[in-house]
Design a protein around this motif. Structure first.
Motif, short mmCIF file in Angstrom:
data_model
loop_
_atom_site.label_atom_id
_atom_site.label_comp_id
_atom_site.label_asym_id
_atom_site.label_seq_id
_atom_site.Cartn_x
_atom_site.Cartn_y
_atom_site.Cartn_z
N LYS A 109 -82.87 -20.33 15.50
CA LYS A 109 -82.70 -19.12 16.55
C LYS A 109 -83.98 -19.32 17.37
O LYS A 109 -85.20 -19.69 17.07
CB LYS A 109 -82.93 -17.95 15.88
N PHE A 110 -83.88 -18.83 18.74
CA PHE A 110 -84.81 -19.14 19.73
C PHE A 110 -85.11 -17.71 20.48
O PHE A 110 -84.22 -16.96 20.53
CB PHE A 110 -84.48 -20.11 20.64
N VAL A 111 -86.24 -17.61 20.97
CA VAL A 111 -86.52 -16.48 21.95
C VAL A 111 -87.40 -17.18 22.81
O VAL A 111 -88.45 -18.01 22.59
CB VAL A 111 -87.08 -15.31 21.21
N SER A 112 -87.09 -16.85 24.27
CA SER A 112 -88.33 -17.30 25.27
C SER A 112 -89.04 -16.07 25.64
O SER A 112 -88.45 -14.82 25.78
CB SER A 112 -87.44 -18.02 26.40
N VAL A 113 -90.28 -16.38 25.97
CA VAL A 113 -91.13 -15.04 26.32
C VAL A 113 -91.98 -15.59 27.46
O VAL A 113 -92.30 -17.03 27.65
CB VAL A 113 -92.09 -14.67 25.19
N MET A 114 -92.27 -14.80 28.50
CA MET A 114 -93.34 -15.21 29.70
C MET A 114 -94.27 -14.10 29.79
O MET A 114 -94.33 -13.42 30.59
CB MET A 114 -92.31 -14.86 30.91
N PRO A 115 -95.37 -14.25 29.06
CA PRO A 115 -96.37 -13.27 28.92
C PRO A 115 -97.21 -13.58 30.36
O PRO A 115 -97.14 -14.68 30.61
CB PRO A 115 -97.29 -13.42 27.80
N VAL A 116 -97.84 -12.60 30.67
CA VAL A 116 -98.76 -12.91 31.84
C VAL A 116 -100.09 -13.81 31.58
O VAL A 116 -100.25 -14.57 32.26
CB VAL A 116 -99.52 -11.52 32.33
N LYS A 117 -100.41 -13.81 30.25
CA LYS A 117 -101.68 -14.53 29.94
C LYS A 117 -101.12 -15.46 28.89
O LYS A 117 -101.18 -15.28 27.49
CB LYS A 117 -102.62 -13.70 29.35
N GLU A 118 -100.26 -16.66 29.34
CA GLU A 118 -99.44 -17.59 28.39
C GLU A 118 -100.62 -18.07 27.33
O GLU A 118 -100.24 -18.02 26.25
CB GLU A 118 -99.00 -18.63 29.32
N GLN A 119 -101.66 -18.66 27.75
CA GLN A 119 -102.60 -19.26 26.92
C GLN A 119 -102.96 -18.56 25.70
O GLN A 119 -103.13 -19.09 24.79
CB GLN A 119 -103.85 -20.00 27.88
N GLU A 120 -103.42 -17.29 26.13
CA GLU A 120 -104.06 -16.47 25.40
C GLU A 120 -103.14 -15.87 24.36
O GLU A 120 -103.34 -15.99 23.23
CB GLU A 120 -104.77 -15.29 26.16
N PHE A 121 -101.91 -15.59 24.69
CA PHE A 121 -100.79 -15.37 23.84
C PHE A 121 -100.52 -16.48 22.96
O PHE A 121 -100.20 -15.96 21.57
CB PHE A 121 -99.39 -15.10 24.74
N ALA A 122 -100.40 -17.64 23.40
CA ALA A 122 -100.05 -18.79 22.49
C ALA A 122 -101.42 -18.93 21.38
O ALA A 122 -100.94 -19.21 20.00
CB ALA A 122 -99.96 -20.01 23.17
N GLU A 123 -102.57 -18.74 21.77
CA GLU A 123 -103.78 -18.98 20.97
C GLU A 123 -103.69 -17.75 19.83
O GLU A 123 -103.72 -18.02 18.67
CB GLU A 123 -105.16 -18.84 21.82
N VAL A 124 -103.45 -16.46 20.40
CA VAL A 124 -103.38 -15.40 19.34
C VAL A 124 -102.34 -15.59 18.24
O VAL A 124 -102.53 -15.20 17.05
CB VAL A 124 -103.35 -14.28 20.14
N LEU A 125 -100.87 -15.93 18.57
CA LEU A 125 -99.67 -16.26 18.03
C LEU A 125 -100.19 -17.41 17.11
O LEU A 125 -100.00 -16.83 15.91
CB LEU A 125 -98.66 -16.56 18.88
N GLU A 126 -100.75 -18.48 17.48
CA GLU A 126 -100.92 -19.49 16.19
C GLU A 126 -102.19 -19.11 15.51
O GLU A 126 -102.13 -19.24 14.43
CB GLU A 126 -101.75 -20.67 17.16
N LYS A 127 -103.15 -18.42 15.92
CA LYS A 127 -104.15 -17.87 14.96
C LYS A 127 -103.47 -16.71 13.88
O LYS A 127 -103.84 -17.17 12.73
CB LYS A 127 -105.29 -17.18 15.76
N ARG A 128 -102.87 -16.03 14.30
CA ARG A 128 -102.19 -15.19 13.32
C ARG A 128 -101.10 -15.48 12.57
O ARG A 128 -101.03 -15.22 11.33
CB ARG A 128 -101.48 -13.90 14.07
N MET A 129 -100.37 -16.76 12.92
CA MET A 129 -99.42 -17.39 12.23
C MET A 129 -100.12 -18.27 10.96
O MET A 129 -99.86 -18.21 9.83
CB MET A 129 -98.49 -18.40 13.19
N PHE A 130 -101.38 -18.84 11.37
CA PHE A 130 -102.25 -19.62 10.10
C PHE A 130 -102.77 -18.63 9.59
O PHE A 130 -103.03 -18.75 8.29
CB PHE A 130 -103.33 -20.14 11.19
N ALA A 131 -103.42 -17.35 9.92
CA ALA A 131 -103.83 -16.27 9.17
C ALA A 131 -102.63 -15.91 8.13
O ALA A 131 -102.98 -15.66 6.80
CB ALA A 131 -104.62 -15.32 9.62
#
Length: 146
Positions: A109-131
């Motif tokens: 399954k896939f979902v595409s997202v286009m947030p305004v702050k892509e880099q910040e979104f990716a960093e927060v997502l990776e951080k929360r996934m790791f936590a």
């Protein structure tokens, strides 16, 4: 604390707004009322979708993809996310038509997202996934010790 990211408006969304507006005005000009109402309704749905698209990272470990009031919210547990990649559609040299983040979850399954702050979104997502993974590993370890 929930973290909300708003969606970036892509060029093709502006283009769709212009096309729908021109068609609605043209239909009104030619006195095709039913066609004009149809175009105005489609315009309202598109505007509402553009304004209210958000990506929320919740404290309970979910990614909520909301694409407006008329479309059901997609809730993705962070534990199911297998890959987060940045993609470009149709590149012409250095120029790409659209940049987006592709999130793979579950089985194919896939979902595409286009947030305004892509880099910040990716960093927060990776951080929360790791936590989330660390927390689940600690839970497994504590269950083994009991």
């Amino acid at each position: 604390m929930n973290r909300i990211f708003h969606a970036r408006i892509a060029w093709y969304q502006y283009f769709l707004l212009v096309v729908l507006t021109v068609n609605a005005v043209g239909a009104l000009w030619c006195k095709y009322i039913l066609v004009a109402v149809l175009f105005v309704l489609m315009l309202i749905v598109v505007i509402e979708q553009i304004i209210h698209t958000t990506y929320t990272l919740t404290t309970n470990g979910d990614l909520e993809v909301s694409r407006g009031r008329f479309i059901r919210k997609k809730i993705i547990p962070l534990s199911e996310i297998t890959a987060v990649r940045k993609y470009h559609s149709m590149k012409f040299g250095r120029f790409s038509v659209t940049d987006y983040i592709l999130i793979e979850y579950g089985k194919g399954k896939f979902v595409s997202v286009m947030p305004v702050k892509e880099q910040e979104f990716a960093e927060v997502l990776e951080k929360r996934m790791f936590a989330k993974k660390v927390k689940s590993m600690e839970t497994v370890e504590s269950q083994k010790n009991d």
